[in-house]
Enzyme design. Structure first.
Site, PDB file in Angstrom:
ATOM      1  CB  SER A 134      31.103  -2.772  25.273  1.00 33.83           C
ATOM      2  OG  SER A 134      29.939  -3.373  25.787  1.00 33.83           O
TER       3      SER A 134
ATOM      4  CE  LYS B 274      29.650  -2.263  29.004  1.00 34.09           C
ATOM      5  NZ  LYS B 274      29.149  -0.871  29.083  1.00 34.09           N
TER       6      LYS B 274
ATOM      7  CE  LYS C 188      26.529  -4.335  27.207  1.00 32.53           C
ATOM      8  NZ  LYS C 188      25.933  -3.208  27.937  1.00 32.53           N
TER       9      LYS C 188
ATOM     10  CG  ASP D 267      26.625  -2.898  31.309  1.00 24.78           C
ATOM     11  OD1 ASP D 267      25.742  -2.872  32.190  1.00 24.78           O
ATOM     12  OD2 ASP D 267      26.644  -2.099  30.340  1.00 24.78           O
TER      13      ASP D 267
ATOM     14  CD  GLU E 125      28.171  -0.070  32.322  1.00 23.39           C
ATOM     15  OE1 GLU E 125      29.296  -0.521  32.009  1.00 23.39           O
ATOM     16  OE2 GLU E 125      27.457   0.579  31.529  1.00 23.39           O
TER      17      GLU E 125
ATOM     18  CG  ASP F 174      24.635   2.896  31.437  1.00 21.40           C
ATOM     19  OD1 ASP F 174      24.065   3.960  31.151  1.00 21.40           O
ATOM     20  OD2 ASP F 174      24.927   2.053  30.547  1.00 21.40           O
TER      21      ASP F 174
ATOM     22  CE  LYS G 279      25.910   4.026  27.896  1.00 23.31           C
ATOM     23  NZ  LYS G 279      24.952   2.901  27.917  1.00 23.31           N
TER      24      LYS G 279
ATOM     25  N   GLY H 233      28.981   4.055  25.819  1.00 24.02           N
ATOM     26  CA  GLY H 233      28.710   4.082  24.381  1.00 24.02           C
ATOM     27  C   GLY H 233      27.341   3.534  24.069  1.00 24.02           C
TER      28      GLY H 233
HETATM   29  O1  OSB Z   1      24.823  -0.477  28.619  1.00 23.71           O
HETATM   30  O2  OSB Z   1      26.627   0.400  27.991  1.00 23.71           O
HETATM   31  C1  OSB Z   1      25.548  -0.106  27.706  1.00 23.71           C
HETATM   32  C2  OSB Z   1      25.253  -0.497  23.898  1.00 23.71           C
HETATM   33  C3  OSB Z   1      23.914  -0.202  23.711  1.00 23.71           C
HETATM   34  C4  OSB Z   1      23.137   0.056  24.813  1.00 23.71           C
HETATM   35  C5  OSB Z   1      23.696   0.053  26.096  1.00 23.71           C
HETATM   36  C6  OSB Z   1      25.035  -0.212  26.293  1.00 23.71           C
HETATM   37  C7  OSB Z   1      25.820  -0.522  25.169  1.00 23.71           C
HETATM   38  C8  OSB Z   1      27.224  -0.893  25.242  1.00 23.71           C
HETATM   39  C9  OSB Z   1      28.048  -0.694  23.991  1.00 23.71           C
HETATM   40  O3  OSB Z   1      27.731  -1.427  26.202  1.00 23.71           O
HETATM   41  C10 OSB Z   1      29.089   0.334  24.132  1.00 23.71           C
HETATM   42  C11 OSB Z   1      29.647   0.743  22.783  1.00 23.71           C
HETATM   43  O4  OSB Z   1      29.086   1.635  22.122  1.00 23.71           O
HETATM   44  O5  OSB Z   1      30.663   0.173  22.389  1.00 23.71           O
HETATM   45 MG    MG Z   2      25.825   0.007  30.447  1.00 26.70          MG
END
Ligand code: OSB
Ligand code: MG
Length: 367
Positions: free
Chosen positions: A135, A161, A163, A188, A213, A238, A262, A290
């Site tokens: 990510s 992925k 953001k 995401d 996402e 999510d 999660k 994650g």
């Molecule tokens: O939205 O998936 C999410 C990290 C912190 C809070 C929310 C998210 C995330 C990530 C990181 O996308 C995923 C990772 O742990 O590599």
């Molecule tokens: Mg997410």
């Protein structure tokens, strides 16, 4: 199992590089490490609530309060035989899923150690390694994003992925797509859009993404349903899926076609397994999200992702994507086929690096 005592460590760990999302920029990650004692066995859990209430309302400090004053006192000195039993003991606390999930993880680690079974075995998972991706946070510019993605691809990650947020979406996606037309890729938004600002997804729909996402607000299943109706790309929820019931309802109203699982958001690994079972029984792909976990939470995520419905790569990256020094002796590394091996030792299958824990501890309390 009879929990006699639990130690709570409030940790602050520097990330190797800042992680920027639509809700903010994380430079150092906070979390709670739980250390539980039962009949000579020590088990660990990670509460993934971060310092700021950006991803959810929980923070490391609210979780500390809820665990110390409500959750832990309600489970100590009880003869707990199952995760469900532990869940019913903490049900009187409304919400605070991440605090509850951290506590439940301790239960699983101790149970596994007592029964000489790994978490993956306890869950009934059947594979030795699980497919993973990475990510990638919002970067200074699309060009910088392409550079970072290129370096993750050369590390061996097979799924990326990124953001996105309003104003940082199309140009970023386009930049990666023109460099890597066939790359398995997803985005995401962490709830950064509304139905009113969602026209951009009509364009995003044309980039052949695996999924989009959480485009809209976390409490807005209905508008996700309206948006999903206009898109070919599957929406993956999510933040919106906070219980097995929400998972069922979201699927019934076709608010999404994929679910991110999660344990922290769902209040525990047992509820994460339940959401998996709902998806699996309906042929809805699920994957493991994650929260920038330490090796403790990462071990739990790997075990969870061995269940058969986890058909998409997880946001479970190698240790060195997050930390120079983690709090476990185990260092998780990426295999050339973009997988990570699942721990096989009893319980979580990890050993705590107490020196590292000391280095990162802001406060420690015993209950
Ligand atoms: O939205 O998936 C999410 C990290 C912190 C809070 C929310 C998210 C995330 C990530 C990181 O996308 C995923 C990772 O742990 O590599
Ligand atoms: Mg997410």
């Amino acid at each position: 199992m009879n929990l006699e005592k639990i130690n709570l460590y409030h940790l602050r760990m520097p990330l190797r590089s800042p992680f920027e999302t639509s809700f903010g920029r994380i430079k150092t990650r906070e979390c709670l490490l739980l250390e539980g004692f039962s009949d000579g066995v020590i088990g660990y859990g990670e509460c993934v609530a971060d310092r700021d209430p950006g991803y959810s309302y929980e923070t490391s400090v609210t979780a500390l309060h809820i665990l110390r004053d409500y959750l832990i006192p309600s489970v100590l000195e009880k003869n707990i035989k199952s995760a469900q039993e532990m869940q019913s003991l903490v049900q009187f606390v409304r919400g605070h899923p991440m605090a509850k999930a951290g506590l439940e993880m301790v239960f699983w680690d101790i149970k596994g150690k007592m029964e000489n079974a790994s978490l993956s075995q306890l869950f009934g998972g059947g594979v030795e390694k699980v497919p993973v991706g990475v990510s990638v946070g919002i970067q200074e510019s699309p060009l910088e994003l392409v550079n970072i993605v290129t370096s993750y691809l050369s590390d061996g990650y097979g799924r990326i992925k990124i953001k996105i947020k309003p104003g940082r979406d199309i140009a970023d996606i386009k930049a990666i797509r023109s460099e890597f037309p066939d790359l398995p890729m997803q985005v995401d938004a962490n709830s950064a859009y509304t139905l009113e600002t969602s026209e951009v997804f009509g364009e995003i729909d044309r980039f052949g993404l695996i999924l989009i996402e959480q485009p809209l607000a976390e409490d807005d299943l209905w508008d996700h349903k309206l948006l999903q109706g206009k898109l070919n790309t599957p929406i993956c929820l999510d933040e919106s899926i906070i219980s097995p019931r929400h998972a069922r309802q979201a699927l019934e109203m076709q608010a999404c076609r994929i679910i991110n699982i999660k344990a922290g958001r769902l209040g525990g690994l047992s509820q994460a397994v339940e959401v998996h079972n709902i998806g699996y029984s309906q042929n809805i792909p699920v994957w493991c999200g994650g929260m920038l976990e330490t090796g403790v939470g990462r071990a739990a995520n790997l075990a969870l992702a061995t269940l058969p419905g986890f058909t998409l790569p997880g946001d479970i990256s190698a240790t060195d994507r997050y930390y120079h020094r983690d709090i476990t002796h185990q260092v998780f590394t990426l295999n050339p086929d973009s997988t990570i091996n699942v721990p096989v030792e009893p319980g979580l299958g990890i050993e705590i690096d107490h020196k590292a824990v000391n280095q990162y501890t802001l406060s420690k309390i015993s209950i």
